[in-house]
Structure formats: structure tokens, C-alpha cells
Design an enzyme around this catalytic site. Structure first.
Site, PDB file in Angstrom:
ATOM      1  N   GLU A 201      -9.660 -10.245   6.264  1.00  0.00           N
ATOM      2  CA  GLU A 201      -8.449 -10.236   5.445  1.00  0.00           C
ATOM      3  C   GLU A 201      -7.291 -10.856   6.221  1.00  0.00           C
ATOM      4  OE1 GLU A 201      -7.876  -6.545   3.386  1.00  0.00           O
ATOM      5  OE2 GLU A 201      -5.701  -6.728   3.426  1.00  0.00           O
TER       6      GLU A 201
ATOM      7  N   ASP B 119      -3.129 -11.101   5.664  1.00  0.00           N
ATOM      8  CA  ASP B 119      -2.137 -10.427   4.814  1.00  0.00           C
ATOM      9  C   ASP B 119      -0.721 -10.932   4.971  1.00  0.00           C
ATOM     10  OD1 ASP B 119      -3.938  -8.622   3.781  1.00  0.00           O
ATOM     11  OD2 ASP B 119      -3.399  -6.997   5.121  1.00  0.00           O
TER      12      ASP B 119
ATOM     13  N   GLU C  62       2.536  -8.959   3.283  1.00  0.00           N
ATOM     14  CA  GLU C  62       3.003  -7.858   2.447  1.00  0.00           C
ATOM     15  C   GLU C  62       4.522  -7.769   2.573  1.00  0.00           C
ATOM     16  OE1 GLU C  62      -0.184  -4.436   1.847  1.00  0.00           O
ATOM     17  OE2 GLU C  62       0.393  -4.617   3.948  1.00  0.00           O
TER      18      GLU C  62
END
Length: 346
Positions: A161, A163, A165
Site C-alpha cells: 500500500e 498512502d 491521507e
């Protein structure tokens, strides 16, 4: 009337305009005030025609000119549609019971959050390496407790993953941009930043470059983080699992703002984040095979891309002035010793 003749040039999705020596970045839209004068768009040269005394010849030339104008405008329209991406073609809204919407003939996507539910979408394609660009405009006003996530992820218990955010905050307080990298199910590689602009006032471009050597997070073409492949040091690196693009807007007021001290103000709902100008120069993974057959192909130059000296300086500037958390500096958290990759430059 001036005619702008445009051609689509891979791999960088740039427009070349006749009469200009400068390629204009597309589809990213930049304010002219932010572009140095020497890079600002100048009016293209007008098509020149020779004068003639013959009315019939003049009429013929006029028709030719009209045809050129018509077909040139068609070309411009085609290029814009082909290179900007279309949310209907590229993504599926996967949850939210109507709170996610694709608008403007596929040019705009919005996610909304209210007390009952958030919403999210995912890409139709899976990718194994790529350069992914998306323009986002985040939830304005009092966004405390909300999280807008935009990331790449595989599936399974040992997932990979990458990311972005965006952690909401009270009105007037800055968003926190939270980044992380998971490989084989292991994350805990957080770096957090403030932004040097208001991410709710306009769209800004958030990019992930992921190739076999490094992952580079960028904001408006300014690198903010680099995670290098350090498998030689025993650090797992995401390189074997194809990933989809995901995004969601959800309530995380148990941790997102000041460690959960500030809760979501539902009187401000619905909260809405907006997306446009998706672009992927990437290796599509389908039926166990990659669409990229060679790193020598000029359209796949990003597969070997690294930070040049100018971008290394930009990275240092961001990390010096806007980084607010780096897991590699958190000796209290990692009291038994920092992760292996922290002993090398990230």
C-alpha cells in the site's frame, strides 16, 4: 482567427502548440501567476496566407481556412478528452449509497460524508508500477474528524500500500497530509506534513511515482517524500503485487484530529471532497501480464525516473519547513532501535 494545432505526446501527456518552443503541461492546470514569465503561454502565431486579387481564389482560401479551423478545434477537443481521463471509464464508485457522484460527463467526481455514511471509489484497472496523478479539492471549513484517503493498495493479509491521507481540522487550522508505505503487510512508516497552501480553496495535484527503484510522493510536482528500494538491507519493498487506486471520505474522529480530542461536527455535514484530472502513466496488470514490455520504450521513462538535483533540493525544502512527523526520528516509539531503512537516506 488563430488556429492552435495540437498533438498528443507520450509519455508526459503534454500539448505541443505550433508556433511555440515550449511544451505546456496538460492536464494539470496551473495559475499563470505561479509560472515564471518565460514559461507563460504566449499567443500562437496566426496562419499566414498570401494575398490574391482573384475573388474566386480568395473564396477558396477562405473555405480552406475554415476547414483548417474546424478540424484543428476537433483535434484540440479530442486531445483534451483523451489525456484528461474520464471517471466513468476509469473508476467505479464502490460504496456510499449515492454519496459518491460522477459529474460533468465524467470530468468530475465528488465524495460526500454525513453521519450515516461516507463514500469511496476504486480504479477499474490494477497497476504494477506507474506514475499516478489526481487533482483534489479537500473538504472546506470545519473538517475536524474527517479523513480523505487517496492511495494504492493490493489485497490479502500481506498487502502492499502507498498512502496519501488528508486529516481534517478545525476551521483556520491546517490540514495534515499523512503518508505511509506498506510492504508485505508491514507499515508503520508514517511521515506527516503541513501544506504550503490552502488545499480546500482550489484543486491541487497529488502524485505517486512508483517504480522498481523508488516511490516518490509529490504535491503540485514538488516532491515531499522518497522511499527507496532497500531490499539489499533486508527491507521489504512493494514490487510484486499489482495495486488498484482507491479513495474514500470517512469519519475517523476517534483519532484523526488531535488524537481524537476533536470530534466531527455533524451540523456541518455533508462534507464533500472533489476530484478531477486523473492521469496514469502506468503498467496495467491484467491476466497475469503487464502492459509494459520494455523499460527502453520512451513512454515508460518513468520506470527509471529518479530525483534530479533540483528536485532533491525541493524535497529538502519541504522536509525542513513542512514535515511535522517522521517515524525515523521517533526513538520513543521505536525504543528497541529504528527501522533498518532509517539508517539510510529516505
Amino acid at each position: 482567427m488563430p488556429v492552435w494545432l495540437c498533438t498528443f505526446v507520450k509519455p508526459n501527456n503534454w500539448l505541443q502548440m505550433s508556433g511555440l518552443d515550449l511544451p505546456i503541461p496538460f492536464p494539470t492546470r496551473l495559475h499563470s501567476a505561479l509560472i515564471p514569465n518565460k514559461y507563460q503561454l504566449q499567443h500562437p502565431k496566426k496562419l499566414q496566407t498570401k494575398p490574391t486579387a482573384s475573388n474566386s481564389s480568395f473564396t477558396s482560401q477562405t473555405k480552406i481556412m475554415a476547414s483548417l479551423i474546424f478540424f484543428s478545434l476537433l483535434i484540440v477537443s479530442f486531445v483534451a478528452a483523451a489525456s484528461a481521463g474520464n471517471f466513468y471509464q476509469d473508476f467505479d464508485i464502490t460504496w456510499g449509497d449515492g454519496r459518491g457522484k460522477i459529474l460533468n460527463n465524467g470530468d468530475l467526481l465528488t465524495l460526500s460524508l454525513d453521519k450515516a455514511s461516507g463514500s469511496g471509489f476504486q480504479s477499474k484497472n490494477e497497476f504494477l508500477f506507474g506514475k499516478i496523478d489526481m487533482q483534489l479539492k479537500l473538504v472546506p471549513g470545519n473538517s475536524a474528524g474527517t479523513v480523505t484517503a487517496y492511495y494504492l493498495s493490493s489485497k490479502g493479509s500481506t498487502w502492499d500500500e502507498i498512502d496519501f491521507e488528508f486529516l481534517g481540522n478545525l476551521s483556520g487550522d491546517p490540514y495534515i497530509l499523512h503518508t505511509n508505505v506498506f510492504s508485505q503487510g508491514k507499515g508503520n512508516r508514517e511521515q506527516q506534513f503541513y501544506l504550503w497552501f490552502d488545499p480546500t480553496a482550489d484543486f491541487h495535484t497529488y502524485s505517486i511515482l512508483w517504480n522498481p527503484q523508488r516511490i516518490i510522493f509529490s504535491v503540485d510536482d514538488t516532491p515531499i517524500r522518497e522511499f527507496k528500494n532497500m531490499e539489499s538491507m533486508g527491507v521489504a519493498y512493494p514490487k510484486n503485487q499489482a495495486m488498484r487506486i482507491y479513495s474514500s471520505l470517512w469519519n475517523a474522529d476517534d483519532w484523526a484530529t488531535r488524537g481524537g480530542l476533536v470530534k466531527t461536527d455533524w451540523s456541518q455535514a455533508p462534507f464533500t471532497a472533489s476530484y478531477r484530472n486523473f492521469n496514469a502513466s502506468a503498467c496495467v496488470w491484467s491476466n497475469g501480464a503487464s502492459s509494459c514490455t520494455s523499460t527502453k520504450n520512451s513512454s515508460n521513462a518513468w520506470l527509471l525516473q529518479e530525483l534530479d538535483s533540483a528536485n532533491q533540493e525541493k524535497l529538502k525544502w519541504v522536509q525542513k519547513n513542512y514535515m511535522i512527523y517522521n517515524y525515523c526520528s521517533d526513538t520513543k516509539r521505536f525504543s528497541g532501535g529504528l527501522p533498518k531503512e532509517c539508517n539510510s537516506s529516505l
